[in-house]
Design a protein around this motif. Sequence first.
Motif, short mmCIF file in Angstrom:
data_model
loop_
_atom_site.label_atom_id
_atom_site.label_comp_id
_atom_site.label_asym_id
_atom_site.label_seq_id
_atom_site.Cartn_x
_atom_site.Cartn_y
_atom_site.Cartn_z
N MET A 1 9.09 11.44 22.73
CA MET A 1 7.84 11.84 22.81
C MET A 1 7.35 13.26 22.19
N ASP A 2 5.87 13.74 21.21
CA ASP A 2 6.18 14.76 21.18
C ASP A 2 5.31 15.86 21.97
N VAL A 3 5.20 17.12 21.79
CA VAL A 3 4.60 18.08 22.99
C VAL A 3 3.16 17.59 22.70
N ALA A 4 2.30 17.42 21.35
CA ALA A 4 0.91 17.81 21.53
C ALA A 4 0.29 16.69 21.84
N ASP A 5 1.74 15.06 22.22
CA ASP A 5 0.65 14.36 23.19
C ASP A 5 0.66 13.77 24.11
N PRO B 1 0.96 22.61 25.64
CA PRO B 1 2.07 21.98 24.00
C PRO B 1 2.47 23.50 22.75
N GLU B 2 1.18 24.69 22.60
CA GLU B 2 1.74 25.42 21.83
C GLU B 2 2.55 25.96 22.34
N HIS B 3 2.43 26.30 23.56
CA HIS B 3 3.10 27.19 24.35
C HIS B 3 5.19 27.09 24.26
N LEU B 4 5.39 25.11 24.22
CA LEU B 4 6.21 24.85 24.48
C LEU B 4 6.58 24.71 22.47
N GLN B 5 5.84 24.52 22.02
CA GLN B 5 6.47 24.57 20.76
C GLN B 5 6.31 25.96 20.07
N SER B 6 5.95 27.10 20.63
CA SER B 6 6.45 28.37 20.23
C SER B 6 7.45 28.64 20.78
N ALA B 7 8.30 28.20 21.74
CA ALA B 7 9.76 27.99 22.87
C ALA B 7 10.50 27.11 21.60
N GLY B 8 10.25 26.45 20.98
CA GLY B 8 10.90 25.63 19.81
C GLY B 8 11.12 24.11 19.94
N ILE B 9 10.18 24.23 21.10
CA ILE B 9 10.36 22.62 21.39
C ILE B 9 9.30 21.72 21.31
N GLU B 10 9.67 20.78 20.36
CA GLU B 10 8.49 20.00 19.40
C GLU B 10 8.65 18.72 19.92
N ALA B 11 9.89 17.81 20.81
CA ALA B 11 9.86 16.58 21.13
C ALA B 11 10.47 16.84 22.75
N ILE C 1 18.84 12.66 36.90
CA ILE C 1 19.62 13.01 36.06
C ILE C 1 20.70 14.38 35.60
N PRO C 2 21.57 14.25 34.77
CA PRO C 2 22.32 15.43 35.15
C PRO C 2 22.53 17.02 34.86
N THR C 3 23.29 17.83 35.01
CA THR C 3 22.29 19.62 35.02
C THR C 3 22.04 19.65 33.49
N ALA C 4 20.56 21.00 33.39
CA ALA C 4 20.73 20.70 32.29
C ALA C 4 20.14 20.01 31.01
N SER C 5 19.48 19.00 31.97
CA SER C 5 19.90 17.80 30.85
C SER C 5 17.45 17.84 30.84
N GLY C 6 17.08 19.00 31.08
CA GLY C 6 15.83 19.09 30.65
C GLY C 6 15.42 18.69 31.92
N LYS C 7 15.42 19.19 34.07
CA LYS C 7 14.73 18.45 34.33
C LYS C 7 13.65 19.90 34.47
N THR C 8 13.90 21.59 34.54
CA THR C 8 12.97 22.15 34.59
C THR C 8 11.52 22.33 34.07
N LEU C 9 11.98 21.96 32.73
CA LEU C 9 10.59 20.95 32.37
C LEU C 9 9.99 19.95 32.74
N ILE C 10 10.58 18.98 33.52
CA ILE C 10 9.82 17.97 33.95
C ILE C 10 8.82 18.56 35.48
N ALA C 11 9.65 19.33 36.14
CA ALA C 11 9.02 20.10 37.14
C ALA C 11 7.84 20.99 36.45
#
Length: 808
Positions: free
Chosen positions: A1-5, A14-24, A47-57
């Motif tokens: 899934m793209d962050v724009a959606d 979305p823009e903030h994430l993209q500027s941090a290099g997160i596209e999908a 889910i395992p550590t370091a697999s993106g829990k923080t972003l979900i939160a």
Amino acid sequence: MDVADLPGVPSWLPEHLQSAGIEALYPPQAEAVEAGVTRGENLVASIPTASGKTLIAQLAMLSAITDAAGASERERSDPETPPADGDGTALGGTALYIVPLRALASEKQAEFEEFEQYGLDVGVSTGNYESDGGWLADKDIVVATSEKVDSLVRNDAPWLDDLACVVSDEVHLVDDAERGPTLEVTLAKLRRINPDMQTVALSATIGNADVLAEWLDAELVDSDWRPISLKKGVHFGQALHLEDGSQSELPVRNSEKQTAAIVRDTLDDDGSTLVFVNSRRNAEAAAGRLASVTREALTPAEREQLADVAAEIRDVSDTETSDDLADAVADGAAFHHAGIASGHRELVEDAFRDRLLKVVSATPTLAAGVNTPSRRVVVRDWRRYDGTAGGMQPLSVLEVHQMMGRAGRPGLDPYGEAIIPAASHDELDELFDRYVWADPEPVQSKLAAEPALRTHLLATVASGFARSRDGLLEFLERTLYATQTDESGRLARVVDEVLGYLQRNDFLERDGEELSATSLGHTVSRLYLDPMSAAEIIDGLRSGGGSAANGDDASEEPAGFTTASDLADEAGGDEAKDPTAMGLYHLVARTPDMYELYLRSGDEEEYSQIAFEREAEFLGRMPSEFEDDRFEDWLAALKTARLLEDWASEVDEDEITDRYGVGPGDIRGKVESAQWLLGAAESLASELGLDAAPAIRRARTRVEHGVREELVDLAGVRGVGRKRARRLFDAGIESRADLRDAEKSVVLAALRGRAKTAENVLENAGHRDPSMDGIEPSEEVSYERSDSDGRASDGEEATDDQTSLGDF
DNA sequence: TGATAGAACCTTTAGACAGCATGTC
DNA sequence: CTAAAGGTTCTATCA
């Protein structure tokens, strides 16, 4: 899934994430969005550590507290949500992020502060730290430990009624017997206060995430996807066997240990290694040995930087532990455990993250704490001593997987490897079965145990969540425990037992069906004390000193009001004598809220002797030597009490670590607990109209600063610790007032000629002209200690506590 | 006689949350 | 009642 959606999130995200290099989004994150995290759905993510829990939160919290561009979509997809007031304005409400450790609170705060540029305010609240700059109620995101949240609920913090979203990190810790129930009960309370609140629970991969989801009425994302692959394996002989079936050569040279061989092999590939061991001593010994391996691999530049880190480590404290650590660090290795000073911990963690340190040998602190990934992880000891089980017990799969999960640094390593060394072929097979192939065990609520219920039942009644036995049982229906069990008999039985205890101790009272907290009960609940600690403290304060084993009064309950008039009075004052500092330290040291120090061989004799000599000082009943366990616990508390007394008598830190076999970090820990408990004791004393309060306060201030009575005033000045206070005192400056109009040259001399420090101190003391320009240290001040009383003729001369040796 | 390697014995054992109030130019 | 690593002391061996 793209962050724009992303649906339902603030328009800037979305823009903030993209500027941090997160596209999908990572696959588990996409699953979470599909499950509705951004639309207010409850979610359990296992889910395992370091697999993106923080972003979900972050997705959950941001969508919950702001009125996003997608608000209309939100209304369409979730008709139950009340429409936002106006458009484009914040919906209001706060997001709460619950962490298990204080160290994680500051880490998370830093992560969330990137949103401050969009007008979101982040706050932290833990027992020892509260972010300043306003009231928590004004924050948009608050990070707090589970105990702090529990305490806030008990104290009726009003902003908790306005929570839009709560995120519980590492929620699998509900399985922990001591701290799990707090998290469990707190989540249940928050959900009851805020029926529309979104609940998001983040867990390590566990066996029964579905049960957690059922408990929290949540959608479930259960995945073991990782952004960097992790290969688990076992090393045996000259080969590394990985879970994918591959085998590679990893030779062990003669007279070299397996772990050393693995570290060397990783170094050849320019990687670092994290080694988990099962005791502090093992951690320190391993670091010392592995240093001889890492030493060979350092570049001159690294060597230089490491020398700086080593120097900083020596600055933190001048104990043996500190020296050993600095020596290892200079060679590129380090150890890490709870006994080292927090400054040490941070230096080690940072240097390891910066890839300066090539190997860290650690106890489990590092697996649970802040993020310190590594190319390779070695789980050297997979068994740990457990006194209650009588011997070595294998670690749980969950715990070993948590350690292994530290392997592989996102963006830096191509993959991570986690290795357990095996000593035999049979062990190789066993380890594969036990840990490599195995699934983590299910988590199990530990709520239905007496110690947990003691404190939580009282709090639940005191803060009005239940007003009767039935009300309590009904409330407990909302907990994980109820979700996990069908037989309610056990819980009801323990509840009755605990209610009896709370009533007997005058914390709760019962009027027919009606259950309510007494004023004492309210106090205890708000002080966050274990009721049993409160009972012990109250009993001790009431009965006063010197009540030696007065027979076997069979009742469990304190006898109370023991008259001690027939005992020799060595403690000073005649009538209505004040408790001594030792008496008070011992009183708080024997409550269940203070960890016990371990009695070593020979200790029993030594402390029995002290117990006898200072009998008159102890508050409450001393168990007789024939009550084996209780007497031993009592002696262990005496050991703790004497540590505190030494600290409050200006005994040197390295002398204390030596005498009690503890690390510098342990001293801080004990002092912190004592401070808290003595504060609570003071409150209890005033509540009950006992006149011990001033004595308690004095004892508390003394441990707080680690000084004798006469230095309390001086040590209260910022920038003046126990050592500087003593030097100033010996130079004739005996109080804050003295300091304000002191002869500057004397101050400068007492502070060993350091002008900068002296200026600072004078400024903090309120001196009208602190400038040290052109002042020469007076020569009349001698550094000789004038020991007026008692012991502690310890050398005080070596170093200054806040500054390094070099600059004098 | 002295240095050193290794056997035999002894000792020790992970972690860490919480109150309250108040300063400071 | 259950273990195991590290540290310490004692002992055997060799120069």
